[in-house]
Design a protein around this motif. Structure first.
Motif, short mmCIF file in Angstrom:
data_model
loop_
_atom_site.label_atom_id
_atom_site.label_comp_id
_atom_site.label_asym_id
_atom_site.label_seq_id
_atom_site.Cartn_x
_atom_site.Cartn_y
_atom_site.Cartn_z
N PHE A 199 -3.34 -2.69 12.55
CA PHE A 199 -1.94 -2.92 12.90
C PHE A 199 -1.15 -3.45 11.70
CE2 PHE A 199 -4.36 -3.09 16.83
CZ PHE A 199 -3.67 -2.14 17.58
N ILE A 200 -1.78 -4.35 10.94
CA ILE A 200 -1.16 -4.80 9.69
C ILE A 200 -0.90 -3.59 8.78
CG2 ILE A 200 -1.60 -6.07 7.55
CD1 ILE A 200 -3.10 -8.15 9.32
N GLY A 201 -1.88 -2.69 8.73
CA GLY A 201 -1.75 -1.49 7.90
C GLY A 201 -0.54 -0.65 8.27
N LEU A 202 -0.25 -0.53 9.57
CA LEU A 202 0.93 0.22 9.99
C LEU A 202 2.20 -0.40 9.41
CD1 LEU A 202 0.24 1.02 13.77
CD2 LEU A 202 -0.13 2.49 11.79
N GLY A 203 2.25 -1.74 9.43
CA GLY A 203 3.40 -2.43 8.86
C GLY A 203 3.51 -2.21 7.37
N LEU A 204 2.37 -2.24 6.68
CA LEU A 204 2.37 -2.02 5.23
C LEU A 204 2.84 -0.61 4.89
CD1 LEU A 204 -1.06 -3.70 4.32
CD2 LEU A 204 1.23 -4.66 3.97
N ILE A 205 2.41 0.36 5.69
CA ILE A 205 2.81 1.75 5.44
C ILE A 205 4.33 1.91 5.64
CG2 ILE A 205 2.62 4.13 6.29
CD1 ILE A 205 -0.38 3.45 6.89
N ILE A 206 4.85 1.32 6.71
CA ILE A 206 6.30 1.39 6.97
C ILE A 206 7.08 0.78 5.81
CG2 ILE A 206 8.15 0.49 8.44
CD1 ILE A 206 6.12 0.75 10.80
N ASP A 207 6.55 -0.30 5.23
CA ASP A 207 7.22 -0.96 4.10
C ASP A 207 6.83 -0.36 2.75
OD1 ASP A 207 8.93 -2.72 5.32
OD2 ASP A 207 7.47 -4.33 5.46
N ASP A 208 6.13 0.77 2.79
CA ASP A 208 5.75 1.51 1.58
C ASP A 208 4.92 0.66 0.62
OD1 ASP A 208 5.58 3.81 0.05
OD2 ASP A 208 7.41 3.39 -1.08
N LYS A 209 4.03 -0.16 1.17
CA LYS A 209 3.11 -0.95 0.36
C LYS A 209 1.84 -0.12 0.15
CE LYS A 209 5.66 -4.80 0.52
NZ LYS A 209 6.23 -5.48 -0.65
N PHE A 210 1.97 0.93 -0.63
CA PHE A 210 0.88 1.90 -0.80
C PHE A 210 -0.42 1.25 -1.27
CE2 PHE A 210 -1.53 4.55 -3.79
CZ PHE A 210 -1.88 5.62 -2.98
N ASP A 211 -0.34 0.49 -2.36
CA ASP A 211 -1.56 -0.09 -2.94
C ASP A 211 -2.25 -1.04 -1.97
OD1 ASP A 211 -1.23 1.29 -5.31
OD2 ASP A 211 -0.12 -0.32 -6.29
N LEU A 212 -1.46 -1.83 -1.27
CA LEU A 212 -2.04 -2.82 -0.37
C LEU A 212 -2.65 -2.16 0.87
CD1 LEU A 212 -2.49 -5.81 -0.39
CD2 LEU A 212 -0.24 -6.15 0.63
N ALA A 213 -1.97 -1.14 1.41
CA ALA A 213 -2.53 -0.41 2.55
C ALA A 213 -3.82 0.30 2.16
CB ALA A 213 -1.51 0.59 3.09
N GLN A 214 -3.85 0.90 0.98
CA GLN A 214 -5.07 1.56 0.50
C GLN A 214 -6.18 0.54 0.29
OE1 GLN A 214 -4.79 3.58 -3.31
NE2 GLN A 214 -6.42 4.99 -2.74
N ALA A 215 -5.83 -0.63 -0.21
CA ALA A 215 -6.82 -1.69 -0.40
C ALA A 215 -7.46 -2.10 0.93
CB ALA A 215 -6.18 -2.89 -1.08
N MET A 216 -6.66 -2.16 1.98
CA MET A 216 -7.19 -2.51 3.29
C MET A 216 -8.22 -1.48 3.76
SD MET A 216 -5.75 -5.38 4.30
CE MET A 216 -5.60 -5.51 6.08
N ILE A 217 -7.91 -0.20 3.56
CA ILE A 217 -8.85 0.85 3.95
C ILE A 217 -10.12 0.76 3.11
CG2 ILE A 217 -9.22 3.35 3.97
CD1 ILE A 217 -6.26 3.64 4.72
#
Length: 621
Positions: A199-217
């Motif tokens: 769910f945090i990842g969805l928020g990061l993607i909406i805010d275009d936090k590419f590096d951080l969302a990829q880091a979570m995965i």
């Protein structure tokens, strides 16, 4: 217009004048002057009026305290809808980001539950490069120990490890010589949590936090590879417990948003790991796969869950102590030392750990029965995983994907999904009440409970249109409160012990809201989705405006407040001057809600127009 002021002095003066409750915040509960004069860059006095604007001034001063930037007036008078979105994107995600690099290391390792002489960081023994990296990083920290653990750790080893608990290392980048960062939920939760991360990842993607969302995965994948599963959280006492499976959903959201930045080899690696998790975690017979062909949550291990407070189970222990003619203290001590063996109590803790694996800790729906249930939520998530894998194979791999010396095509995964769907209809669908219910495979009967989890099939897209209409017509109205969806209906019976549990009525949580919004939209119920989105966002905005920007873990959606008196309190409500990052999935729910909400409702949100005035025809509990 800039406000060039001494920010430390400003904070002190604001608190002295406006904070009459001693909370180091400015809220509607304070009886201050509600008016403050401050100089602008032209040397003129600007008057800031009202709780919302004064608390914004306090927050901006706190956010910029260590920066040379001046406070900007437009950020003080910014409309709530825009302001909340901006501060989540520009500040809160960073506030919630952690890593195992030297500057962050102690912040992650230190925890009130870590007793003893050392703070421990455990690294998988097979990851030699990470081990060398972390040992180098901890030089000079004499109270930190870096130790290894085996990848195929047994239950007995996990139990033994509980005597010296610690944090489990996550992914490390050899190229950058840095640990890969992760986002924590917030408050006292200072580690990476399983389903929170999606769910945090969805928020990061909406805010275009590419590096951080990829880091979570990357970090979720690391857990599957090295710890065997996506963990409840990356602490040693969670090694026996997974969490709801959202990995394929996260991969799909991320890859389809950023396919132009990612190579197909990236997706191939992640899909391989997802299939590994599917077979090795969820499809293991007699563990999480049951004789019905459906799945259950099953937290392995033994005894009292290590993360709970010493007195958490005293109500349960008192009953067993009385039977043994012992004091509570004596019985607990003997049971924890295994000097007393009680099968019934042992089973209770198996159910309790399984409930915690579900993420719904705790709820009367799963109390003392979780390990005996094929739950609607878990099987909906696995159906979604199966259809996701089929989609990946068809769309990106020319209908052929190799895994572990087997080659799969999409039809094989669709067959798995369709078989699961049919079993769910056979065992879980209640025709009379037009809903899905959890199935107790020991008692061989459905376990009726009006719960938001019964609506997960909408999100997973496994219902027929007729079933979806029935769910929305008959089940959903029992869950709608003024401030959004409650976890269960008010009609559910309070247990004999009288303990309110945080995943029951009247409490509402971000993940439930987000899943049901998406489910409603996918079946064409846009108007109902708009209503539920508005109700939840109205409660968030109302809380932010009245309570110094506060964004908590959960809400009482019936009374529409963050102030709750329930077993674990409410994380994210204790802070000075400015919220310390809000709360991960509540932040994300706001971002997703704003993305979905129609423009005509945004002005109403800014004016905090009561949702019952807008959606007056809705029948609510």
């Amino acid at each position: 217009m800039k406000l060039p002021v001494n920010k430390s002095k400003l904070i002190s003066e604001l608190i002295k004048q406006e904070d009459t409750t001693g909370s180091y915040t400015i809220t509607v509960d304070d009886l201050g002057e509600k008016e403050f004069f401050i100089g602008n860059e032209e040397g003129e006095n600007v008057v800031i009026k009202g709780t919302y604007h004064l608390s914004n001034l306090l927050q901006e001063a706190a956010l910029l305290i260590n920066k040379e930037e001046d406070i900007i007036l437009k950020h003080i008078v910014e409309e709530p809808v825009t302001r909340i979105s901006r501060v989540i994107k520009d500040y809160y995600w960073d506030k919630l980001t952690r890593s195992f690099d030297n500057e962050d290391l102690l912040n992650v390792l230190e925890d009130e539950k870590m007793q003893g002489d050392f703070l421990r960081l455990y690294v998988p023994e097979s990851d030699a490069e990470a081990l060398a990296f972390y040992k180098q990083k901890t030089i000079g920290h004499t109270h930190v120990k870096v130790e290894t653990i085996s990848e195929n750790i047994s239950n007995e080893e996990i139990i033994a490890l509980n005597k010296k608990p610690g944090i489990l290392a996550l992914a490390y980048s050899k190229e950058k010589e840095k640990s890969i960062p992760f986002v924590v939920p917030g408050g006292r939760f200072n580690e990476m949590y399983g389903w929170d991360s999606y769910f945090i990842g969805l928020g990061l993607i909406i805010d275009d936090k590419f590096d951080l969302a990829q880091a979570m995965i990357d970090n979720l994948e690391y857990q599957i590879i090295h710890y065997g599963k996506i963990l409840n959280a990356n602490r040693s006492y969670y090694l026996s417990r997974s969490q709801p499976p959202f990995f394929t959903s996260f991969i799909k959201e991320f890859y389809e948003t950023y396919s132009d930045k990612l190579q197909l080899s990236w997706l191939k690696q992640k899909l391989t790991t997802a299939i590994s998790e599917y077979f090795n975690v969820w499809m293991t017979e007699n563990v999480r796969l049951t004789d019905t062909g459906l799945n259950r949550y099953f937290g392995e291990g033994a005894g009292v869950p290590n993360e709970t407070e010493p007195e958490h189970f005293d109500t349960i222990f008192k009953t067993f102590a009385k039977r043994c003619n012992m004091s509570l203290i004596e019985f607990k001590e003997k049971y924890n030392k295994k000097e007393i063996v009680d099968e019934t109590l042992d089973k209770y803790f198996i159910h309790d750990r399984s409930m915690r694996e579900s993420g719904h800790d705790t709820t009367n729906r799963l109390d003392d029965c979780s390990a005996h249930l094929n739950t609607v939520d878990l099987n909906s998530l696995l159906y979604k995983s199966e259809t996701d894998i089929a989609y990946f194979i068809t769309t990106y791999f020319n209908d052929s994907f190799s895994y572990n010396n087997n080659t799969f095509n999409a039809d094989e995964w669709l067959q798995r999904a369709n078989k699961r769907k049919q079993l769910m209809i056979d065992f879980m669908w209640n025709e009379k009440e037009a809903t899905f219910y959890d199935y107790n495979f020991i008692k061989k009967e459905q376990q009726p409970c009006v719960s938001t989890t019964n609506l997960y099939p909408l999100w997973a897209n496994l219902c027929t249109q007729e079933q979806a209409e029935n769910l929305i017509d008959k089940q959903l109205p029992n869950l709608i409160c003024k401030g959004g969806l409650a976890s269960t209906s008010s009609l559910e019976i309070m247990p004999k012990d009288g303990i309110e549990r945080q995943w029951d009525f009247p409490y509402g949580w971000a993940p439930h809201q987000m899943l049901i919004w998406q489910g409603l939209k996918s079946y064409g119920f846009e108007e109902k989705a708009q209503e539920l989105i508005y109700r939840w966002l109205w409660l968030i905005v109302k809380t932010v405006v009245n309570y110094n920007g506060l964004i908590p873990e959960k809400f009482d959606v019936n009374k529409c407040t963050h102030q709750v008196d329930v077993e674990y309190g409410n994380v994210g409500t204790n802070f000075k001057y400015v919220t310390d990052g809000g709360f991960g999935w509540t932040n994300a729910s706001y971002k997703l809600g704003i993305k979905f909400l129609e423009d005509k409702h945004l002005d109403s949100l800014n004016m905090l127009i009561d949702p019952d005035l807008i959606f007056s025809k809705t029948l609510r509990i």
